[in-house]
Each structure stands twice: as structure tokens, then as C-alpha cells.
Design a protein around this motif. Structure first.
Motif, PDB file in Angstrom:
ATOM      1  N   VAL A  40       7.439  13.821  -1.676  1.00 20.76           N
ATOM      2  CA  VAL A  40       6.784  12.688  -0.995  1.00 20.76           C
ATOM      3  C   VAL A  40       7.584  11.486  -1.434  1.00 20.76           C
ATOM      4  CG1 VAL A  40       4.907  11.248  -0.445  1.00 20.76           C
ATOM      5  CG2 VAL A  40       4.422  13.264  -0.612  1.00 20.76           C
ATOM      6  N   VAL A  41       8.099  10.724  -0.813  1.00 21.54           N
ATOM      7  CA  VAL A  41       8.691   9.296  -1.327  1.00 21.54           C
ATOM      8  C   VAL A  41       8.331   8.009  -0.626  1.00 21.54           C
ATOM      9  CG1 VAL A  41      10.831  10.863  -2.003  1.00 21.54           C
ATOM     10  CG2 VAL A  41      10.677   9.403   0.243  1.00 21.54           C
ATOM     11  N   SER A  42       8.464   6.954  -1.168  1.00 19.35           N
ATOM     12  CA  SER A  42       8.037   5.844  -0.493  1.00 19.35           C
ATOM     13  C   SER A  42       9.214   4.920  -0.275  1.00 19.35           C
ATOM     14  CB  SER A  42       6.942   5.236  -1.481  1.00 19.35           C
ATOM     15  OG  SER A  42       6.644   3.826  -0.902  1.00 19.35           O
ATOM     16  N   PHE A  43       9.511   4.563   0.847  1.00 19.21           N
ATOM     17  CA  PHE A  43      10.337   3.553   1.042  1.00 19.21           C
ATOM     18  C   PHE A  43       9.825   2.066   1.250  1.00 19.21           C
ATOM     19  CE2 PHE A  43      12.426   7.079   3.355  1.00 19.21           C
ATOM     20  CZ  PHE A  43      13.803   7.156   2.771  1.00 19.21           C
ATOM     21  N   GLY A  44       8.515   1.950   0.882  1.00 19.74           N
ATOM     22  CA  GLY A  44       7.812   0.847   1.086  1.00 19.74           C
ATOM     23  C   GLY A  44       8.127  -0.526   0.165  1.00 19.74           C
ATOM     24  N   GLN A  45       7.878  -1.679   0.787  1.00 20.18           N
ATOM     25  CA  GLN A  45       8.324  -2.891   0.066  1.00 20.18           C
ATOM     26  C   GLN A  45       7.210  -3.833  -0.021  1.00 20.18           C
ATOM     27  OE1 GLN A  45      11.731  -4.901   1.301  1.00 20.18           O
ATOM     28  NE2 GLN A  45      11.342  -6.709  -0.366  1.00 20.18           N
ATOM     29  N   ALA A  46       6.557  -4.222  -1.216  1.00 18.11           N
ATOM     30  CA  ALA A  46       5.510  -5.254  -1.145  1.00 18.11           C
ATOM     31  C   ALA A  46       5.735  -6.304  -0.646  1.00 18.11           C
ATOM     32  CB  ALA A  46       5.321  -5.461  -2.737  1.00 18.11           C
ATOM     33  N   PHE A  52       7.267   5.337 -21.764  1.00 18.29           N
ATOM     34  CA  PHE A  52       8.593   6.328 -21.645  1.00 18.29           C
ATOM     35  C   PHE A  52       8.080   7.526 -20.736  1.00 18.29           C
ATOM     36  CE2 PHE A  52       8.673   4.705 -26.247  1.00 18.29           C
ATOM     37  CZ  PHE A  52       9.590   3.930 -25.980  1.00 18.29           C
ATOM     38  N   ARG A  53       6.897   7.138 -19.758  1.00 14.48           N
ATOM     39  CA  ARG A  53       6.750   8.160 -18.744  1.00 14.48           C
ATOM     40  C   ARG A  53       6.859   7.648 -17.515  1.00 14.48           C
ATOM     41  NH1 ARG A  53       1.198   9.661 -19.652  1.00 14.48           N
ATOM     42  NH2 ARG A  53       1.699  11.270 -17.901  1.00 14.48           N
ATOM     43  N   SER A  54       6.531   8.453 -16.492  1.00 16.13           N
ATOM     44  CA  SER A  54       6.394   8.084 -15.082  1.00 16.13           C
ATOM     45  C   SER A  54       5.083   8.654 -14.499  1.00 16.13           C
ATOM     46  CB  SER A  54       7.706   8.813 -14.298  1.00 16.13           C
ATOM     47  OG  SER A  54       8.752   7.981 -14.652  1.00 16.13           O
ATOM     48  N   PRO A  55       3.967   8.022 -14.922  1.00 13.25           N
ATOM     49  CA  PRO A  55       2.766   8.523 -14.557  1.00 13.25           C
ATOM     50  C   PRO A  55       2.365   8.464 -13.018  1.00 13.25           C
ATOM     51  CG  PRO A  55       2.280   6.450 -15.553  1.00 13.25           C
ATOM     52  CD  PRO A  55       3.699   6.772 -15.591  1.00 13.25           C
ATOM     53  N   ASP A  56       1.237   9.207 -12.377  1.00 18.81           N
ATOM     54  CA  ASP A  56       1.032   8.932 -11.055  1.00 18.81           C
ATOM     55  C   ASP A  56       0.268   7.620 -10.840  1.00 18.81           C
ATOM     56  OD1 ASP A  56       1.905  11.706 -11.080  1.00 18.81           O
ATOM     57  OD2 ASP A  56      -0.202  12.484 -10.873  1.00 18.81           O
ATOM     58  N   TYR A  57       0.528   6.988  -9.834  1.00 19.13           N
ATOM     59  CA  TYR A  57      -0.050   5.735  -9.578  1.00 19.13           C
ATOM     60  C   TYR A  57      -0.198   5.473  -8.062  1.00 19.13           C
ATOM     61  CZ  TYR A  57       4.749   4.091  -8.749  1.00 19.13           C
ATOM     62  OH  TYR A  57       6.020   4.106  -8.258  1.00 19.13           O
ATOM     63  N   SER A  58      -0.047   6.101  -7.192  1.00 24.28           N
ATOM     64  CA  SER A  58       0.132   5.823  -5.669  1.00 24.28           C
ATOM     65  C   SER A  58      -0.357   7.339  -4.938  1.00 24.28           C
ATOM     66  CB  SER A  58       1.496   5.385  -5.360  1.00 24.28           C
ATOM     67  OG  SER A  58       2.448   6.469  -5.197  1.00 24.28           O
ATOM     68  N   ALA A  59      -0.619   6.795  -3.724  1.00 24.39           N
ATOM     69  CA  ALA A  59      -0.925   8.011  -2.814  1.00 24.39           C
ATOM     70  C   ALA A  59       0.352   8.978  -2.541  1.00 24.39           C
ATOM     71  CB  ALA A  59      -0.968   7.083  -1.234  1.00 24.39           C
ATOM     72  N   TYR A  86       0.823  -1.294   0.066  1.00 30.29           N
ATOM     73  CA  TYR A  86      -0.094  -0.004  -0.018  1.00 30.29           C
ATOM     74  C   TYR A  86       1.008   1.154  -0.026  1.00 30.29           C
ATOM     75  CZ  TYR A  86      -4.743  -2.081   0.204  1.00 30.29           C
ATOM     76  OH  TYR A  86      -5.785  -2.881   0.251  1.00 30.29           O
ATOM     77  N   ALA A  87       1.998   1.265   0.487  1.00 28.61           N
ATOM     78  CA  ALA A  87       2.939   2.256   0.598  1.00 28.61           C
ATOM     79  C   ALA A  87       3.765   2.519  -0.602  1.00 28.61           C
ATOM     80  CB  ALA A  87       4.096   2.074   1.749  1.00 28.61           C
ATOM     81  N   VAL A  88       3.647   1.326  -1.578  1.00 24.11           N
ATOM     82  CA  VAL A  88       4.455   1.359  -2.728  1.00 24.11           C
ATOM     83  C   VAL A  88       3.381   1.844  -3.854  1.00 24.11           C
ATOM     84  CG1 VAL A  88       5.350  -0.308  -4.648  1.00 24.11           C
ATOM     85  CG2 VAL A  88       5.778  -0.963  -2.080  1.00 24.11           C
ATOM     86  N   GLY A  89       2.160   1.338  -3.715  1.00 27.51           N
ATOM     87  CA  GLY A  89       1.333   1.850  -4.808  1.00 27.51           C
ATOM     88  C   GLY A  89       0.617   0.712  -5.627  1.00 27.51           C
TER      89      GLY A  89
END
Length: 442
Positions: free
Chosen positions: A102-108, A83-90, A66-69
Motif C-alpha cells: 500500500v502506498v499513499s499519493f495523498g497530499q495534505a 531512526f525508525r519508520s513506525p506505522d502511523y496511517s491507514a 486523511y490519505a497521508v495519515g
């Protein structure tokens, strides 16, 4: 022959040298599809939820997928955006709403030790041990606790490290033994990441090596490899699991027999109508209720042991980053996110379904939800951490539409992440700055 070989080697050396000089400055420009070729401990530099490559005064997300997205939103974008980095997460949505990096240190697929402690500390130390980057500590931590499987993941973590939380009876487990094990692991993680070798500093070379390795594996492997570098393969392939992901059409619900009488399962109220949810959704931990759990001796008290791992992980993170404000975010399971009106639910435990599936009473699941929520809230209050319970916001969102699926029902879809980020953004839009103390009553 020797002259040509020397020329080739010299050319390779120049290319690598140039790449090592330039590539570290370009990591933040890489498209989503190339994230998997970057050293996993450097991937926050490639994340697009910040103004520049190195975030400043930033919010850090920790936790599991959930932290990953992970979820259908990411799945769909990954298949269509090359070729893009679209939005996909909180992380992306919070950044867009409040303008703070905002960055995510999460791991699935991990529990509290790895998702809350190991990954953030490992990535932070690794980045700062390279010659190219200096990352300041986060200003805020948003620690995601996911009701659906974090308890199970913590028990699995202890079992994999020979603590035998399931095989032993609760009274035979010494918390001192778990405390000693966790303390040793905390210290080990720090020692292992204080110094990096020359090879670990060769960022561009490792990028090329990983890309070549992935290409060869795909070329020679008879099995389809996981293409998405952000989440686990078993999450990506969930659409093949008909048992877990067979959404029912509106008005159609699952049925079972209880006492010889037909009983509806997983029926929720949405837009004033009763709709069916899939079977085998994740629910609050129901230890001791399924036949498999009875066989394994999995008593309700195992939640206490899992919470011990969670609390120690949060405490160690807070000690390692004393200048960062800690916010604990409670995320409900899918079955706790909807207004269930059927008397019974069909649920499962862990992500892989290893803890068994069964039918239970809706009122019991609601009691389990409130109990776990109160446990986390009490811990946050005792330590003066901010506590945010997102259940109310999500239940409000599910009054009109689904926030999971339609394929991956273990994670939010785009609408779900929007509801989550709207709630979390309020933490930073309010001028008070006081710790949030939300309740577990709705």
C-alpha cells in the motif's frame, strides 16, 4: 593551493558520484524524519507500508491529509521516533492486515484536483522518468473523499484559479468554463512531467541540497519552521488554537442561547453516557447557513460545482490508469462520526475556518451528511466504481471512545485509523471481488 582545491573538488565529485549510485537503492530504508529531504515526487519509495522499495500489485491511496495519515498518532510518533519508520496511517494498517503493498499519493490541504488527479499522476510520471526506477500502475485505487472540507477545498481551488465560484452567483457560473479550465490543467500536468532534467535525476545531490537548505532556514529563521515533512504546518500547530481544540471533559458540554433559552451543543452518546465534544468541529458542508456565507453569497448549489471538480478528477484518474480498479471511500466529518444527541451543534466549514462558524440543528447536519453521501454514491454507481461508506464503522467505534484528538480534532487518532483500515481491509479479504455498493443509511 590549486592542488588542494583540485583534491577537494575531486573528493566532492567522487562522494556525489558514489551517492548517486548507492542512495537510490537506500531510499526505502530512510527513517520517517528524513522523508522531508526526499523529492516529494519520490516519497512513496520511502514509505514503509510495502515489502520492497518498488511496490507490486499494490493499493494506492489518494486524497488529502486523511490519505497521508495526519493526526495525533503521527504527531506523537514523529516527536519520539528518530531512526525508525513506525506505522502511523491507514496505509500501514491495511498492509499489515492483508499483506498487499500500500502506498499513499495523498497530499495534505488540497482538494480533488490535486489530491485525486495531480499528485498521483505527477508522482507516477516523475518516478518512471528517472533512470533508477520503473513503477507499475496500481492494481487498486482507494480514493478518499473527506466530508469535512473537500467541498470547500474544491471551491477554494476554483477561486484561486480565477473561476470566482464564490463571487459569482450560481447561475452566472458556466460549467463549460470550468470544464475547459480543468481539461487544460489535466493536459498541462501530463506535459510538465513527461521529461525530467539532469538535475531532477540527481537524487542524492538534491537530497543533500534540501537538507542543507532546511538546516540554514532553521538556523537563521526567527520563526519555528514546520518539522514534520508529511503534513502542513498549520496542522502541526493546531494545538495552539484553543478555540478549535479544547476537548471538554466527560459530561460537560458547550451551551448557547436560542430564543432566550439555554441549549446544549455538540453533546454525544458514548458508553451509555452523554459527553461533550469540542466546539467548532468540521461538519458536512452547510452552505448558506452562516452569516459569513450569506454575505459571500455561498448558496447550497456550490456543492454541485464542487462535485463537478471531484467527478472530473476521478474520471481523469480512471482514464489515465484504465487497468486499476477504482474504489471511492467516503469519510465522514468529525460531527458525523459521533452519535450526536444534542439538538444543536457548533460547527465550522474549511480547515482554516474561513467559511465561518455557527450553530445549527443536528437534524439538518444529518440531512446534509446523507445528501452528500448519496451524491458520491450515485456517481460511483453510475460509473461502476466501488463505493465504501465508512460512517457506520466509525460511529460504531465512537460508541465506546473518541476516534479524533485529543489535540488534532480534524483528523483521526490511532483508534480512528484502525477503525478505518478494518473497514477497508474487508474489501480485499472477501473472495467475491465485486464492486462494493454500500448505502448511506444506518
Amino acid at each position: 593551493m590549486i592542488k588542494n582545491l583540485s583534491l577537494l573538488l575531486a573528493s566532492i565529485f567522487l562522494i556525489i558520484s558514489f551517492g548517486e549510485l548507492v542512495f537510490p537503492k537506500l531510499i526505502g530504508k530512510l527513517p520517517l524524519r528524513l522523508y522531508g529531504l526526499i523529492d516529494k515526487d519520490l516519497r512513496i519509495l520511502a514509505q514503509s507500508s510495502k515489502k520492497s522499495q518498488l511496490p507490486k500489485d499494490y493499493i494506492a491511496l489518494t486524497g488529502d491529509s486523511y490519505a497521508v495519515g495526519a493526526g495525533d498518532w503521527l504527531n506523537k510518533l514523529f516527536e519520539s521516533h528518530y531512526f525508525r519508520s513506525p506505522d502511523y496511517s491507514a496505509a500501514h494498517l491495511i498492509y499489515k492486515k492483508i499483506g498487499i503493498d500500500v502506498v499513499s499519493f495523498g497530499q495534505a490541504g488540497v482538494g480533488s484536483f490535486n489530491g485525486i488527479w495531480s499528485e498521483p499522476v505527477t508522482q507516477f510520471l516523475h518516478i518512471n522518468s528517472t533512470r533508477n526506477f520503473r513503477l507499475p500502475p496500481p492494481k487498486y485505487f482507494l480514493i478518499f473523499f473527506y466530508e469535512g472540507n473537500d467541498v470547500y477545498d474544491n471551491i477554494r481551488f476554483l477561486n484561486h484559479n480565477n473561476i470566482d465560484a464564490v463571487e459569482k452567483k450560481m447561475e452566472e457560473i458556466e460549467f463549460r468554463e470550468v470544464q475547459r479550465f480543468l481539461t487544460e490543467e489535466f493536459e498541462k500536468q501530463i506535459k510538465n512531467n513527461l521529461n525530467n532534467s539532469l538535475w531532477e535525476n540527481m537524487i542524492f545531490t538534491r537530497f543533500l541540497f534540501q537538507g542543507t537548505s532546511n538546516f540554514l532556514k532553521r538556523w537563521f529563521s526567527s520563526e519555528k519552521l514546520c518539522q514534520n515533512p508529511i503534513r502542513l504546518c498549520h496542522v502541526e500547530n493546531m494545538k495552539n488554537n484553543k478555540l478549535l481544540h479544547s476537548p471538554l471533559s466527560e459530561g460537560k458540554v458547550g451551551m448557547t442561547l436560542i430564543g432566550g433559552k439555554p441549549v446544549k451543543l455538540n453533546e454525544a452518546l458514548m458508553n451509555g453516557k452523554k459527553v461533550g465534544l469540542p466546539m467548532s468541529l468540521q461538519a458536512p458542508p452547510q452552505f448558506g447557513l452562516t452569516k459569513l456565507q450569506h454575505k459571500l453569497g455561498m448558496a447550497e448549489q456550490l456543492i454541485e460545482l464542487s462535485m463537478f471538480v471531484f467527478e472530473k478528477s476521478v474520471g481523469q484518474l480512471a482514464s489515465f490508469f484504465p487497468q486499476s480498479k477504482i474504489n471511492i471511500i467516503y469519510i465522514p466529518s468529525p460531527l458525523s462520526s459521533y452519535n450526536i444527541v444534542s439538538s444543536h451543534i457548533h460547527f465550522r466549514g474549511s480547515m482554516e475556518g474561513l467559511m465561518g462558524e455557527d450553530v445549527g440543528e443536528t437534524v439538518v447536519a444529518e440531512q446534509k451528511h446523507k445528501h452528500l453521501c448519496e451524491t458520491i454514491r450515485s456517481f460511483a454507481e453510475l460509473n461502476n466504481f466501488s463505493f465504501v461508506n465508512t460512517t457506520k464503522s466509525l460511529r460504531k467505534a465512537t460508541m465506546s471512545d473518541f476516534v479524533h484528538g485529543p489535540i488534532d480534532w480534524d483528523h483521526f487518532n490511532k483508534r480512528g485509523y484502525q477503525a478505518l483500515s478494518d473497514h477497508l481491509a474487508e474489501l480485499f479479504l472477501q473472495p467475491s471481488g465485486n464492486a462494493s455498493k454500500e448505502s448511506c443509511e444506518y
